[in-house]
Enzyme design. Structure first.
Site, PDB file in Angstrom:
ATOM      1  N   GLU A  88     -87.849  88.765 -13.382  1.00 37.81           N
ATOM      2  CA  GLU A  88     -86.607  88.439 -14.171  1.00 37.81           C
ATOM      3  C   GLU A  88     -86.063  87.056 -13.674  1.00 37.81           C
ATOM      4  O   GLU A  88     -85.868  86.301 -14.478  1.00 37.81           O
ATOM      5  CB  GLU A  88     -85.384  89.432 -13.787  1.00 37.81           C
ATOM      6  CG  GLU A  88     -85.657  90.801 -14.373  1.00 37.81           C
ATOM      7  CD  GLU A  88     -84.569  91.785 -13.912  1.00 37.81           C
ATOM      8  OE1 GLU A  88     -83.163  91.082 -14.206  1.00 37.81           O
ATOM      9  OE2 GLU A  88     -84.416  92.804 -13.846  1.00 37.81           O
ATOM     10  N   SER A 105     -78.274  88.276  -8.201  1.00 39.90           N
ATOM     11  CA  SER A 105     -79.627  87.361  -7.997  1.00 39.90           C
ATOM     12  C   SER A 105     -80.175  86.693  -9.098  1.00 39.90           C
ATOM     13  O   SER A 105     -80.760  85.534  -9.287  1.00 39.90           O
ATOM     14  CB  SER A 105     -80.789  88.560  -7.567  1.00 39.90           C
ATOM     15  OG  SER A 105     -81.125  89.448  -8.580  1.00 39.90           O
ATOM     16  N   ASN A 106     -79.810  87.190 -10.465  1.00 37.01           N
ATOM     17  CA  ASN A 106     -80.364  86.311 -11.712  1.00 37.01           C
ATOM     18  C   ASN A 106     -79.526  85.016 -11.822  1.00 37.01           C
ATOM     19  O   ASN A 106     -79.744  84.216 -12.106  1.00 37.01           O
ATOM     20  CB  ASN A 106     -80.277  87.181 -12.897  1.00 37.01           C
ATOM     21  CG  ASN A 106     -81.596  88.111 -12.838  1.00 37.01           C
ATOM     22  OD1 ASN A 106     -82.524  87.623 -13.286  1.00 37.01           O
ATOM     23  ND2 ASN A 106     -81.352  89.251 -12.988  1.00 37.01           N
ATOM     24  N   HIS A 117     -82.675  92.529 -19.439  1.00 36.08           N
ATOM     25  CA  HIS A 117     -82.676  94.003 -19.273  1.00 36.08           C
ATOM     26  C   HIS A 117     -83.915  94.344 -18.505  1.00 36.08           C
ATOM     27  O   HIS A 117     -84.936  93.851 -18.798  1.00 36.08           O
ATOM     28  CB  HIS A 117     -83.034  94.655 -20.734  1.00 36.08           C
ATOM     29  CG  HIS A 117     -82.748  96.092 -20.541  1.00 36.08           C
ATOM     30  ND1 HIS A 117     -81.450  96.760 -20.230  1.00 36.08           N
ATOM     31  CD2 HIS A 117     -83.632  97.083 -20.668  1.00 36.08           C
ATOM     32  CE1 HIS A 117     -81.607  97.997 -20.371  1.00 36.08           C
ATOM     33  NE2 HIS A 117     -82.967  98.389 -20.351  1.00 36.08           N
TER      34      HIS A 117
HETATM   35  C1  GRF Z   1     -80.982  92.921 -13.457  1.00 33.66           C
HETATM   36  O1  GRF Z   1     -81.924  94.170 -13.103  1.00 33.66           O
HETATM   37  C2  GRF Z   1     -80.750  92.895 -14.860  1.00 33.66           C
HETATM   38  O2  GRF Z   1     -81.865  92.927 -15.621  1.00 33.66           O
HETATM   39  C3  GRF Z   1     -79.825  94.042 -15.103  1.00 33.66           C
HETATM   40  O3  GRF Z   1     -78.883  94.217 -14.070  1.00 33.66           O
HETATM   41  C4  GRF Z   1     -79.336  93.588 -12.932  1.00 33.66           C
HETATM   42  C5  GRF Z   1     -78.743  92.640 -12.290  1.00 33.66           C
HETATM   43  O4  GRF Z   1     -79.209  91.976 -11.061  1.00 33.66           O
HETATM   44  N1  GRF Z   1     -79.146  93.849 -16.451  1.00 33.66           N
HETATM   45  P1  GRF Z   1     -78.664  90.933 -10.410  1.00 33.66           P
HETATM   46  O5  GRF Z   1     -76.888  91.100 -10.196  1.00 33.66           O
HETATM   47  O6  GRF Z   1     -78.818  89.565 -11.375  1.00 33.66           O
HETATM   48  O7  GRF Z   1     -78.964  90.565  -9.023  1.00 33.66           O
END
Ligand code: GRF
Length: 198
Positions: free
Chosen positions: A176, A13-14, A106
């Protein structure tokens, strides 16, 4: 245009937030490469966006993973790296070579609830178990100490008494997706010109 690599291990998702910001012209960078250390949903997002991607399987590569990552970054003339849910620990040499040009997000308010073994729902469970009233997310520069690099941005959310790791994680993810593209854009803008390749 700054060439950004995004390293993933999960749902992505990020990665999606970075792709969307790039498409909207708000990233000051282009996602030029996605690297995954395992088969994961993020690879489907990279494929759907038409971005170059590679699976560098951690089980096959083992100690060779960091080296393979380094080679892929060089090959694709990457300027800036964003770890986005990447779970493998990168070896020191690669980290020092990319110092100041590798970021991580994080899902907690570092320096609390970080370090080896603090990932995914373990982080949120630890926050809930400690009866914290707030949590959040942190974007930081990657250094050889896990989750220890200089902090570039944080966003806070409340922790509710009825929270589960899942409800807390989803509240934090919203933040995030808001702060990571902004920090990447700020960092891309400040990169020394020699790293900006066409
Ligand atoms: C996020 O919560 C990030 O902070 C952590 O792992 C998760 C990844 O989520 N390091 P996604 O794969 O970006 O949905």
């Amino acid at each position: 245009m700054v060439r950004l690599a995004v390293l993933v291990s999960g749902g992505g998702s990020n990665l999606q937030a970075l792709l969307d910001a790039g498409a909207a012209g708000e990233l000051g960078a282009r996602v030029a490469l996605v690297l995954a250390d395992r088969t994961c949903g993020a690879l489907d997002r990279a494929a759907a966006a038409g971005v170059e991607y590679r699976l560098l399987d951690r089980c096959t590569l083992r100690e060779g993973l960091s080296r393979a990552v380094g080679e892929a970054l060089e090959e694709q003339r990457i300027d800036l790296v964003a770890l986005a849910g990447w779970l493998s620990i990168l070896e020191g040499d690669l980290v020092s070579r990319w110092e100041g040009r590798m970021l991580n997000i994080h899902p907690a308010l570092l320096p609390k609830f970080g370090g080896k073994g603090m990932y995914g729902h373990r982080v949120h469970q630890a926050v809930i178990d400690s009866r914290e009233t707030e949590s959040g997310c942190t974007v930081h520069v990657v250094t050889s100490g896990v989750d220890e690099g200089p902090i570039l941005a944080q966003a806070k959310v409340p922790v509710h008494p009825e929270d589960t790791p899942e409800t807390l994680a989803s509240r934090i993810l919203i933040q995030e997706h808001r702060i990571y593209p902004r920090v990447v854009a700020d960092t891309a803008r400040q990169l020394p010109v020699r790293h900006r390749l066409s």
